[in-house]
Design a protein around this motif. Structure first.
Motif, PDB file in Angstrom:
ATOM      1  N   VAL A  58      33.760  -4.765  47.059  1.00  0.00           N
ATOM      2  CA  VAL A  58      33.188  -3.487  47.487  1.00  0.00           C
ATOM      3  C   VAL A  58      31.714  -3.648  47.844  1.00  0.00           C
ATOM      4  CG1 VAL A  58      32.569  -1.161  46.709  1.00  0.00           C
ATOM      5  CG2 VAL A  58      34.836  -2.078  46.204  1.00  0.00           C
ATOM      6  N   ASP A  59      30.977  -4.374  47.010  1.00  0.00           N
ATOM      7  CA  ASP A  59      29.547  -4.569  47.283  1.00  0.00           C
ATOM      8  C   ASP A  59      29.337  -5.304  48.604  1.00  0.00           C
ATOM      9  OD1 ASP A  59      28.809  -3.277  44.980  1.00  0.00           O
ATOM     10  OD2 ASP A  59      28.562  -5.097  43.790  1.00  0.00           O
ATOM     11  N   SER A  63      27.516  -2.500  53.468  1.00  0.00           N
ATOM     12  CA  SER A  63      26.664  -2.414  54.652  1.00  0.00           C
ATOM     13  C   SER A  63      27.435  -2.073  55.922  1.00  0.00           C
ATOM     14  CB  SER A  63      25.906  -3.735  54.853  1.00  0.00           C
ATOM     15  OG  SER A  63      26.816  -4.801  55.053  1.00  0.00           O
ATOM     16  N   ALA A  64      28.749  -2.291  55.916  1.00  0.00           N
ATOM     17  CA  ALA A  64      29.574  -2.008  57.094  1.00  0.00           C
ATOM     18  C   ALA A  64      30.157  -0.595  57.071  1.00  0.00           C
ATOM     19  CB  ALA A  64      30.713  -3.030  57.192  1.00  0.00           C
ATOM     20  N   PRO A  66      29.388   3.500  56.705  1.00  0.00           N
ATOM     21  CA  PRO A  66      28.270   4.445  56.813  1.00  0.00           C
ATOM     22  C   PRO A  66      28.268   5.539  55.746  1.00  0.00           C
ATOM     23  CG  PRO A  66      29.956   5.006  58.406  1.00  0.00           C
ATOM     24  CD  PRO A  66      30.420   3.740  57.730  1.00  0.00           C
ATOM     25  N   PHE A  67      29.128   5.421  54.742  1.00  0.00           N
ATOM     26  CA  PHE A  67      29.200   6.429  53.688  1.00  0.00           C
ATOM     27  C   PHE A  67      28.861   5.802  52.346  1.00  0.00           C
ATOM     28  CE2 PHE A  67      32.916   7.210  56.620  1.00  0.00           C
ATOM     29  CZ  PHE A  67      32.264   8.140  57.424  1.00  0.00           C
ATOM     30  N   GLU A  68      28.420   6.651  51.423  1.00  0.00           N
ATOM     31  CA  GLU A  68      28.212   6.193  50.056  1.00  0.00           C
ATOM     32  C   GLU A  68      29.548   5.741  49.462  1.00  0.00           C
ATOM     33  OE1 GLU A  68      27.177   8.037  45.632  1.00  0.00           O
ATOM     34  OE2 GLU A  68      26.843   9.253  47.434  1.00  0.00           O
ATOM     35  N   ILE A  69      29.525   4.629  48.743  1.00  0.00           N
ATOM     36  CA  ILE A  69      30.719   4.166  48.038  1.00  0.00           C
ATOM     37  C   ILE A  69      30.418   4.131  46.542  1.00  0.00           C
ATOM     38  CG2 ILE A  69      32.428   2.337  47.725  1.00  0.00           C
ATOM     39  CD1 ILE A  69      31.870   1.374  50.530  1.00  0.00           C
ATOM     40  N   ALA A  70      31.168   4.889  45.769  1.00  0.00           N
ATOM     41  CA  ALA A  70      31.045   4.875  44.312  1.00  0.00           C
ATOM     42  C   ALA A  70      32.148   3.979  43.754  1.00  0.00           C
ATOM     43  CB  ALA A  70      31.166   6.287  43.749  1.00  0.00           C
ATOM     44  N   TYR A  71      31.758   2.943  43.044  1.00  0.00           N
ATOM     45  CA  TYR A  71      32.727   2.026  42.437  1.00  0.00           C
ATOM     46  C   TYR A  71      32.930   2.420  40.976  1.00  0.00           C
ATOM     47  CZ  TYR A  71      34.668  -2.185  40.310  1.00  0.00           C
ATOM     48  OH  TYR A  71      35.447  -3.053  39.600  1.00  0.00           O
TER      49      TYR A  71
END
Length: 312
Positions: A58-59, A63-64, A66-71
């Protein structure tokens, strides 16, 4: 179809994952979504592995996208735990679920939101199109035995699935509702979730253009896998029919399901020369046999209980 919404709206897209390399393609497909003007999107990835094995994946892809990703790490090997973690961490007006081996069409989320706005329904389902490899049996590809669509009963949808759905978080039928942990290794947790939601007054709509695609791996492109899945689906349906039934109605339901199973198996034998029809009736007979099993109170088989040992 991209169109402006009436007011700014927040959507969490939930992706439950377990050691799947296909997660990359799922997230990249979400990165390419057409988003209605004013909508704010966040992705919640719930890692159901014992160790946080998806964290680095996920990390690496943040960068690819365009949305926030909460893991979120939510062990272990129980899909209900992962789904509930997504619901617990969602903070938007809506939460959409997509599987970690699916890819979303560009207008997937827009179509779900438009249908939610049009109908006011509590849950919006979309279609899941199975993509077969050339090695899959011809009858299976011709009959499309793996795609997922809603089922209408008396003009309405009474249950649903989590592989392509949008939920209205503020709906009374959904507030505080969670997936059954006891079903997290057998499957059927989504059927129960949506059935109880419907019984609580929730409405389910269908957005036919909110398409996602799912490849069918070789281990699932078999009669054995389909039969096991259909039998478990029948068990879940039988167990739910059993809830609150008096003894007399219970035995009538068993007799009806047994009769349906016998009819389907008979039809499969008569249609032996037509592989698609033979398998369709045979698998439906297996499902009804599963209903009988569920009505007798037999515990659902653990279709996903060996995930810890499966290579990914």
């Amino acid at each position: 179809m991209t169109q402006a919404l009436r007011r700014p709206i927040r959507i969490d897209i939930a992706v439950c994952t377990y050691r799947r390399a296909e997660l990359d393609q799922t997230l990249l497909s979400l990165a390419a979504l057409s988003i209605p003007a004013g909508a704010l999107v966040r992705i919640v990835v719930a890692d159901n592995d014992v160790t946080p094995s998806a964290r680095d994946r996920v990390d690496a892809i943040r960068s690819a996208v365009p949305f926030e990703i909460a893991y979120v790490h939510c062990p272990a090997s129980n899909i209900s735990i992962a789904r509930n973690a997504c619901l617990d961490h969602a903070n938007g007006d809506f939460v959409a679920f997509i599987d970690d081996d699916e890819t979303a069409s560009e207008d997937w989320l827009s179509e779900l939101l438009v249908m939610a706005d049009t109908t006011g329904a509590d849950a919006i389902l979309g279609p899941v199109q199975a993509i077969y490899a050339n090695s899959a049996p011809t009858w299976m590809r011709n009959g499309d035995f793996h795609s997922t669509l809603p089922v209408w009963v008396a003009g309405e949808i009474r249950t649903g699935y989590t592989c392509n759905v949008l939920l209205r978080r503020s709906a009374p039928s959904l507030v505080g509702r969670r997936f059954n942990i006891a079903l997290g290794r057998t499957g059927g947790e989504d059927t129960e979730f949506f059935s109880h939601m419907h019984q609580a007054g929730g409405r389910i709509a269908y957005a036919e253009d909110a398409l996602v695609q799912e490849p069918v791996p070789s281990k699932r492109a078999t009669v054995a896998w389909l039969a096991k899945r259909r039998f478990r689906m029948g068990q879940t349906h039988g167990r739910m029919l059993l809830e609150g039934r008096a003894s007399g109605r219970h035995w009538r339901a068993i007799a009806l399901a047994g009769t349906k199973a016998a009819y389907c198996f008979g039809a499969a034998a008569l249609l032996a020369v037509s592989p698609v029809k033979r398998h369709r009736y045979g698998l439906r007979g297996i499902m009804h046999a599963g209903v009988v099993s569920g009505l007798f109170g037999v515990r659902e088989i653990e279709q996903y209980g060996n995930l810890e040992k499966a290579p990914q």
